[in-house]
Enzyme design. Structure first.
Site, PDB file in Angstrom:
ATOM      1  N   HIS A 105      42.483  21.905  55.534  1.00 31.88           N
ATOM      2  CA  HIS A 105      42.695  20.466  55.602  1.00 31.88           C
ATOM      3  C   HIS A 105      43.127  19.915  54.239  1.00 31.88           C
ATOM      4  O   HIS A 105      43.076  20.613  53.224  1.00 31.88           O
ATOM      5  CB  HIS A 105      41.442  19.743  56.110  1.00 31.88           C
ATOM      6  N   SER A 144      38.396  12.531  57.490  1.00 33.86           N
ATOM      7  CA  SER A 144      37.672  13.546  58.251  1.00 33.86           C
ATOM      8  C   SER A 144      38.516  14.800  58.434  1.00 33.86           C
ATOM      9  O   SER A 144      39.738  14.728  58.573  1.00 33.86           O
ATOM     10  CB  SER A 144      37.290  12.986  59.620  1.00 33.86           C
ATOM     11  N   LYS A 145      37.862  15.947  58.443  1.00 35.37           N
ATOM     12  CA  LYS A 145      38.555  17.205  58.719  1.00 35.37           C
ATOM     13  C   LYS A 145      39.230  17.179  60.086  1.00 35.37           C
ATOM     14  O   LYS A 145      40.211  17.879  60.316  1.00 35.37           O
ATOM     15  CB  LYS A 145      37.561  18.379  58.672  1.00 35.37           C
ATOM     16  N   ARG A 146      38.682  16.358  60.988  1.00 39.27           N
ATOM     17  CA  ARG A 146      39.207  16.309  62.352  1.00 39.27           C
ATOM     18  C   ARG A 146      40.312  15.275  62.516  1.00 39.27           C
ATOM     19  O   ARG A 146      40.912  15.164  63.578  1.00 39.27           O
ATOM     20  CB  ARG A 146      38.061  16.021  63.334  1.00 39.27           C
ATOM     21  N   ASP A 147      40.579  14.506  61.460  1.00 33.48           N
ATOM     22  CA  ASP A 147      41.662  13.526  61.514  1.00 33.48           C
ATOM     23  C   ASP A 147      42.994  14.275  61.513  1.00 33.48           C
ATOM     24  O   ASP A 147      43.203  15.175  60.702  1.00 33.48           O
ATOM     25  CB  ASP A 147      41.574  12.602  60.289  1.00 33.48           C
TER      26      ASP A 147
END
Length: 504
Positions: free
Chosen positions: A30, A270-273
């Site tokens: 990321h 966020s890593k999930r963004d």
């Protein structure tokens, strides 16, 4: 320098600088992780020092070989090279923590022998009970109870079947260091208790393995994220013990980079963004030069009035001391704009070759392209190089050149004027008079201008908009007349007629 700062703190500079990138192989690479690698790499290249790439893969439940391969892929794509570590080897191998357990056990024995680490048998329930009995808040945690256990007490605990954890004896004085980015930082005495470095059963924790690896690998500058700053106090305490035990002979310098925030609000990206997903950014069409440039700006700048620069210019100018401690915000539009600037810096042949994977993914060309496809691509690429910000735009901008049938975008059809039929019929008539061998962009423009602007009295936007839709199916395309030259007379005329049929 403050008297509280460990006098053994390194003064290494120039070619003596040794930095490291030591991620855990969990999930996709990321933006924040890559920015850490980039700053360490840029500092090593700027000083003439070395970058060590090691992997912290001791969490069997979360670490994966797939994530490790993705890490290597990410750094390789971005051309962030390293001097020692995984894939390359070096004098401090192995560079994967999962292969260094015997090394940690040996260092633990030396720390036990020096008195810096001691056996601890207290359970969480016993610690809570003692805190409650003493009127201390449970949140204060461990009370250093096991520091001075006698041999008899230890034997009694072992007889009960207990295995000891091992805790570091924390100094009873302030711990101070000078952050490379934030200046002097002090952790007051008593701000944290003796902490576990190796769990009961022998599992060494991050708070132990990370500084031990740094010490044994001679890391002089630890450059990492701001979120790890609270652990620096424990690392300073452990480093003092490692020096006293003769494991190393200096303390590294620490620098903590600012957080990277999302586009809105004040939350860490966020890593999930999707914006944080490095491979998604690559898939969208970021080139490594553009992304490297933009990521370097997340906390640093080359000049107040300049955002676009080359990799060599980054290396020449970068100093970790110039990093801004304030949070940086990931700006997608700015990232894409900078990427577009780097696309325009590419040599035409290089640019064309980088389009191939995106055109291939859209089913437009083979990989490698056929001779005919390559000829079309070589001729068309210069038409869009000035217009693109992301390579992923290639299929939309150039797809009509590689398809026999035009797919009309709905918004493009809605943009057509009421006199679209008249415009198309007049255009076909004008183009029919242009010789096949002389069907050049200039000749096409002259013929169409005569028929539509002079003949029908139309403004260029009204005159040429329907032709663009007929040829490409889109409101936005490469230059119209050059596109028609690439398609040729017969195909251009056919497409104008095809739109007439579609509308009827």
């Amino acid at each position: 320098m403050s008297a509280a700062i460990d006098p053994r703190t390194t003064t290494a500079s120039g070619t003596d600088v040794r930095v490291r990138f030591c991620p855990s192989p969990t999930g996709l690479p990321h933006v924040g992780m890559v920015r850490t690698a980039l700053y360490n790499w840029a500092y090593a290249r700027h000083t003439g020092g070395k970058l060590i790439f090691r992997v912290e893969d001791t969490d069997a439940a979360r670490d994966s070989e797939e994530s490790y391969r993705q890490l290597v892929d990410a750094l390789t794509w971005l051309e962030i090279d390293w001097d020692e570590g995984v894939e390359k080897g070096g004098p401090h191998a192995p560079y994967r923590q999962s292969q260094r357990r015997e090394i940690y056990a040996e260092v633990l024995e030396r720390l036990i022998a020096s008195g810096a680490v001691y056996e601890s048998y207290s359970t969480a329930e016993e610690i809570d009970a003692r805190n409650e009995a003493a009127g201390r808040a449970k949140q204060l945690g461990y009370d250093n109870f096991d520091r001075d256990l006698t041999d008899e007490q230890k034997a009694a605990f072992r007889a009960e079947g207990r295995e000891p954890a091992y805790r570091l004896r924390v100094p009873d004085h302030d711990l101070t260091y000078v952050d490379l980015i934030r200046g002097e930082v002090t952790f007051p005495a008593g701000s944290f208790p003796d902490f576990v470095v190796v769990r009961a059963g022998g599992q060494a924790l991050y708070t132990f393995t990370n500084p031990v690896d740094d010490a044994l690998m001679g890391i002089t500058h630890v450059i990492r994220g701001e979120d790890l700053m609270p652990s620096t106090a424990r690392q300073l305490a452990l480093y003092a013990a490692l020096n006293d035990a003769g494991v190393t002979d200096f303390v590294p310098r620490f620098g903590h980079m600012p957080l990277v925030l999302g586009e809105t609000g004040n939350k860490k990206l966020s890593k999930r963004d999707p914006q944080a997903d490095l491979f998604l950014l690559r898939e969208k069409g970021f080139i490594h030069e553009g992304l490297l440039n933009y990521l370097s700006l997340l906390g640093w700048s080359i000049a107040a009035d300049r955002d676009v620069f080359s990799r060599d210019e980054l290396v020449a100018a970068f100093d970790i001391a110039d990093v801004n401690p304030n949070p940086a915000r990931f700006d997608q539009k700015k990232a894409e704009s900078i990427n577009g600037d780097h696309i325009r810096m590419l040599e035409p042949a290089d640019f064309a070759s980088r389009l191939v994977p995106y055109l291939h993914a859209a089913g437009l060309v083979t990989n490698p392209p056929t001779a005919a496809q390559q000829a079309t691509l070589d001729a068309a690429a210069p038409l869009v190089q000035e217009r693109m910000q992301l390579l992923g735009e290639a299929s939309g901008l150039l797809g009509f050149l590689f398809r026999d049938e035009v797919a009309y975008d709905e918004d493009a059809l809605k943009s057509l004027p009421a006199n679209v039929g008249e415009v198309l019929v007049a255009s076909v008539g004008a183009l029919e008079l242009v010789p096949e061998q002389g069907f050049t962009a200039a000749a096409v423009q002259e013929a169409l201008a005569g028929a539509l602007i002079d003949g029908l009295g139309l403004k260029p936007r009204v005159a040429y908009g329907p032709l663009r839709v007929a040829v490409s199916g889109r409101r936005v395309s490469p230059p119209l007349f050059e596109s028609m030259e690439l398609l040729g007379k017969a195909e251009s005329v056919r497409r104008l007629g095809a739109l007439v049929e579609h509308l009827s």
